[in-house]
Design a protein around this motif. Structure first.
Motif, PDB file in Angstrom:
ATOM      1  N   VAL A  57     -13.955   6.692  -7.245  1.00  0.00           N
ATOM      2  CA  VAL A  57     -12.728   7.698  -6.723  1.00  0.00           C
ATOM      3  C   VAL A  57     -12.089   6.579  -8.090  1.00  0.00           C
ATOM      4  CG1 VAL A  57     -12.778   6.790  -4.042  1.00  0.00           C
ATOM      5  CG2 VAL A  57     -11.603   5.255  -5.103  1.00  0.00           C
ATOM      6  N   LEU A  58     -10.396   7.700  -8.227  1.00  0.00           N
ATOM      7  CA  LEU A  58      -9.357   6.928  -8.640  1.00  0.00           C
ATOM      8  C   LEU A  58      -8.690   7.049  -7.669  1.00  0.00           C
ATOM      9  CD1 LEU A  58      -7.544   7.127 -11.350  1.00  0.00           C
ATOM     10  CD2 LEU A  58      -7.074   9.908 -11.186  1.00  0.00           C
ATOM     11  N   CYS A  59      -7.717   5.898  -7.839  1.00  0.00           N
ATOM     12  CA  CYS A  59      -6.781   5.811  -6.627  1.00  0.00           C
ATOM     13  C   CYS A  59      -5.326   5.265  -7.046  1.00  0.00           C
ATOM     14  CB  CYS A  59      -7.562   4.224  -5.817  1.00  0.00           C
ATOM     15  SG  CYS A  59      -6.020   3.463  -4.607  1.00  0.00           S
ATOM     16  N   LEU A  60      -4.512   6.881  -6.458  1.00  0.00           N
ATOM     17  CA  LEU A  60      -3.126   6.141  -6.749  1.00  0.00           C
ATOM     18  C   LEU A  60      -2.281   5.521  -5.278  1.00  0.00           C
ATOM     19  CD1 LEU A  60      -2.426   9.636  -8.121  1.00  0.00           C
ATOM     20  CD2 LEU A  60      -3.137   7.586  -9.294  1.00  0.00           C
ATOM     21  N   GLU A  61      -1.308   4.520  -5.928  1.00  0.00           N
ATOM     22  CA  GLU A  61      -0.518   3.998  -5.065  1.00  0.00           C
ATOM     23  C   GLU A  61       0.441   3.355  -4.526  1.00  0.00           C
ATOM     24  OE1 GLU A  61      -5.005   1.342  -3.913  1.00  0.00           O
ATOM     25  OE2 GLU A  61      -2.993   0.236  -5.116  1.00  0.00           O
ATOM     26  N   GLN A  62       1.523   4.168  -3.416  1.00  0.00           N
ATOM     27  CA  GLN A  62       2.646   3.917  -3.560  1.00  0.00           C
ATOM     28  C   GLN A  62       2.770   3.041  -2.554  1.00  0.00           C
ATOM     29  OE1 GLN A  62       5.397   6.340  -4.700  1.00  0.00           O
ATOM     30  NE2 GLN A  62       6.689   4.788  -4.079  1.00  0.00           N
ATOM     31  N   THR A  63       3.969   1.339  -2.983  1.00  0.00           N
ATOM     32  CA  THR A  63       4.639   0.582  -2.350  1.00  0.00           C
ATOM     33  C   THR A  63       5.859   0.738  -1.889  1.00  0.00           C
ATOM     34  OG1 THR A  63       5.047  -0.378  -4.859  1.00  0.00           O
ATOM     35  CG2 THR A  63       2.640  -0.604  -4.192  1.00  0.00           C
ATOM     36  N   GLU A  64       6.319  -0.516  -1.424  1.00  0.00           N
ATOM     37  CA  GLU A  64       7.656   0.033  -0.863  1.00  0.00           C
ATOM     38  C   GLU A  64       8.087   0.913   0.095  1.00  0.00           C
ATOM     39  OE1 GLU A  64       9.277  -2.752  -1.871  1.00  0.00           O
ATOM     40  OE2 GLU A  64       8.416  -3.337  -3.355  1.00  0.00           O
ATOM     41  N   HIS A  65       7.659   2.369   0.253  1.00  0.00           N
ATOM     42  CA  HIS A  65       7.351   3.100   0.780  1.00  0.00           C
ATOM     43  C   HIS A  65       6.768   4.048   0.897  1.00  0.00           C
ATOM     44  CE1 HIS A  65       8.977   5.938  -1.966  1.00  0.00           C
ATOM     45  NE2 HIS A  65       9.392   4.754  -2.297  1.00  0.00           N
ATOM     46  N   ILE A  66       6.524   4.968   2.541  1.00  0.00           N
ATOM     47  CA  ILE A  66       5.533   5.838   2.936  1.00  0.00           C
ATOM     48  C   ILE A  66       6.264   7.404   1.346  1.00  0.00           C
ATOM     49  CG2 ILE A  66       5.434   8.028   3.742  1.00  0.00           C
ATOM     50  CD1 ILE A  66       5.785   5.783   5.973  1.00  0.00           C
ATOM     51  N   ARG A  67       5.332   7.594   0.518  1.00  0.00           N
ATOM     52  CA  ARG A  67       5.235   8.830   0.153  1.00  0.00           C
ATOM     53  C   ARG A  67       4.383   9.940   0.340  1.00  0.00           C
ATOM     54  NH1 ARG A  67       4.858   9.069  -6.618  1.00  0.00           N
ATOM     55  NH2 ARG A  67       4.831  10.868  -6.649  1.00  0.00           N
ATOM     56  N   HIS A  68       4.969  11.178   0.845  1.00  0.00           N
ATOM     57  CA  HIS A  68       4.615  12.475   1.283  1.00  0.00           C
ATOM     58  C   HIS A  68       3.582  13.191  -0.091  1.00  0.00           C
ATOM     59  CE1 HIS A  68       4.690  12.116   5.646  1.00  0.00           C
ATOM     60  NE2 HIS A  68       6.366  11.592   4.594  1.00  0.00           N
ATOM     61  N   TRP A  69       2.636  13.238  -0.648  1.00  0.00           N
ATOM     62  CA  TRP A  69       1.444  13.556  -1.734  1.00  0.00           C
ATOM     63  C   TRP A  69       2.352  15.297  -1.490  1.00  0.00           C
ATOM     64  CZ3 TRP A  69       1.223  10.139  -4.860  1.00  0.00           C
ATOM     65  CH2 TRP A  69       1.450   8.875  -4.326  1.00  0.00           C
ATOM     66  N   GLN A  70       2.359  15.315  -2.184  1.00  0.00           N
ATOM     67  CA  GLN A  70       2.278  17.138  -2.459  1.00  0.00           C
ATOM     68  C   GLN A  70       1.298  18.275  -3.147  1.00  0.00           C
ATOM     69  OE1 GLN A  70       5.288  18.538  -1.429  1.00  0.00           O
ATOM     70  NE2 GLN A  70       5.728  16.618  -1.113  1.00  0.00           N
ATOM     71  N   LYS A  71       1.575  19.130  -3.017  1.00  0.00           N
ATOM     72  CA  LYS A  71       0.043  20.291  -3.349  1.00  0.00           C
ATOM     73  C   LYS A  71       0.085  20.135  -4.682  1.00  0.00           C
ATOM     74  CE  LYS A  71      -2.265  24.270  -2.850  1.00  0.00           C
ATOM     75  NZ  LYS A  71      -2.261  25.790  -2.267  1.00  0.00           N
ATOM     76  N   ASP A  72       0.732  20.005  -5.772  1.00  0.00           N
ATOM     77  CA  ASP A  72       0.618  20.212  -7.043  1.00  0.00           C
ATOM     78  C   ASP A  72      -0.154  18.730  -7.386  1.00  0.00           C
ATOM     79  OD1 ASP A  72       4.092  19.463  -5.884  1.00  0.00           O
ATOM     80  OD2 ASP A  72       3.408  18.806  -8.993  1.00  0.00           O
ATOM     81  N   GLU A  73       0.400  17.423  -7.206  1.00  0.00           N
ATOM     82  CA  GLU A  73       0.176  16.254  -6.799  1.00  0.00           C
ATOM     83  C   GLU A  73      -1.011  15.832  -6.846  1.00  0.00           C
ATOM     84  OE1 GLU A  73       4.315  13.156  -6.401  1.00  0.00           O
ATOM     85  OE2 GLU A  73       2.885  14.232  -5.268  1.00  0.00           O
ATOM     86  N   ILE A  74      -2.033  17.006  -5.961  1.00  0.00           N
ATOM     87  CA  ILE A  74      -2.980  16.434  -5.533  1.00  0.00           C
ATOM     88  C   ILE A  74      -3.896  17.364  -5.933  1.00  0.00           C
ATOM     89  CG2 ILE A  74      -4.898  17.401  -4.047  1.00  0.00           C
ATOM     90  CD1 ILE A  74      -2.812  16.514  -0.711  1.00  0.00           C
ATOM     91  N   GLU A  75      -3.003  18.408  -6.316  1.00  0.00           N
ATOM     92  CA  GLU A  75      -4.624  18.770  -7.687  1.00  0.00           C
ATOM     93  C   GLU A  75      -4.397  18.935  -8.949  1.00  0.00           C
ATOM     94  OE1 GLU A  75      -2.309  22.820  -8.133  1.00  0.00           O
ATOM     95  OE2 GLU A  75      -3.121  23.429  -5.268  1.00  0.00           O
ATOM     96  N   PHE A  76      -3.232  18.072  -9.335  1.00  0.00           N
ATOM     97  CA  PHE A  76      -3.014  17.299 -10.895  1.00  0.00           C
ATOM     98  C   PHE A  76      -4.306  15.996 -11.018  1.00  0.00           C
ATOM     99  CE2 PHE A  76      -0.565  14.426 -13.730  1.00  0.00           C
ATOM    100  CZ  PHE A  76      -1.567  14.629 -14.834  1.00  0.00           C
TER     101      PHE A  76
END
Length: 206
Positions: free
Chosen positions: A170-189
């Motif tokens: 996997v390629l894993c991207l992780e947001q710390t500090e707060h919840i992040r709602h992943w957007q469709k364009d971010e997932i496609e990227f």
């Protein structure tokens, strides 16, 4: 805020004008949301093109994973980006982790597939894991006590790496500090970069 209550990116400028010997202040607010979207997409397209060339040129895994993780962390503004590969026992081995705030690379962490069966099954299903709240998402909450809480991770976006048509990491991207709602364009990227990364790893390790 717009009239409907939604937030938007704005450019705010001030000027003054003399009207009947009285100086008046003029404030102009311009919605630049679409302009920023175009700029963001242009930066991503440039990275995709550069990464594609690098994937063809690099002969070792390390520079490929470093370019992928650092580029994704910077372009998507996430604190942690990493590349993991599955071994023969379905353990995830970290090939490269980039920590954005520290500008630091590391590697070698091992996560047991037996300890995280729901996550492993979700990855092997060959679909992105867009865990907005990774602490409660059924696919990722297994990581809560020994991974998410100690590292202050709230959100995860994981896209499968495929080698010879088989999910192998996997390629894993992780947001710390707060919840992040992943957007469709971010997932496609992320999917686009992961596909290129899969081709590069396959070529290098064959």
């Amino acid at each position: 805020l717009r009239r409907d209550g939604t937030e938007f990116l704005a450019d705010h400028s001030f000027s003054s004008v003399n009207i009947k010997n009285k100086w008046q202040a003029i404030s102009i607010i311009r919605d630049i949301t679409e302009l920023k979207k175009i700029e963001t997409q242009e930066k991503r397209n440039m990275f995709i093109a550069n990464f594609s060339r690098s994937c063809r040129d690099f002969a070792e895994l390390k520079p490929v994973t470093e370019l992928a993780t650092k580029g994704m962390a910077e372009l998507l503004n996430v604190q942690r980006a990493s590349v993991w590969l599955l071994d023969d026992s379905n353990n995830l081995i970290c090939q490269r982790l980039y920590e954005h705030p520290k500008d630091l690379f590391s590697e070698g962490t091992v996560l047991s597939g037996e300890r995280y069966p729901d996550y492993l099954n979700a990855i092997l299903d060959d679909s992105p894991i867009d865990a907005h709240n990774a602490r409660t998402d059924l696919r990722t909450k297994e990581f809560l006590n020994d991974y998410l809480l100690p590292l202050n991770i709230y959100s995860m976006l994981d896209t499968p790496i495929k080698l010879k048509a088989k999910v192998s990491g996997v390629l894993c991207l992780e947001q710390t500090e707060h919840i992040r709602h992943w957007q469709k364009d971010e997932i496609e990227f992320a999917n686009t970069i992961t596909a290129q990364l899969s081709n590069a790893i396959g070529r290098i390790t064959e």
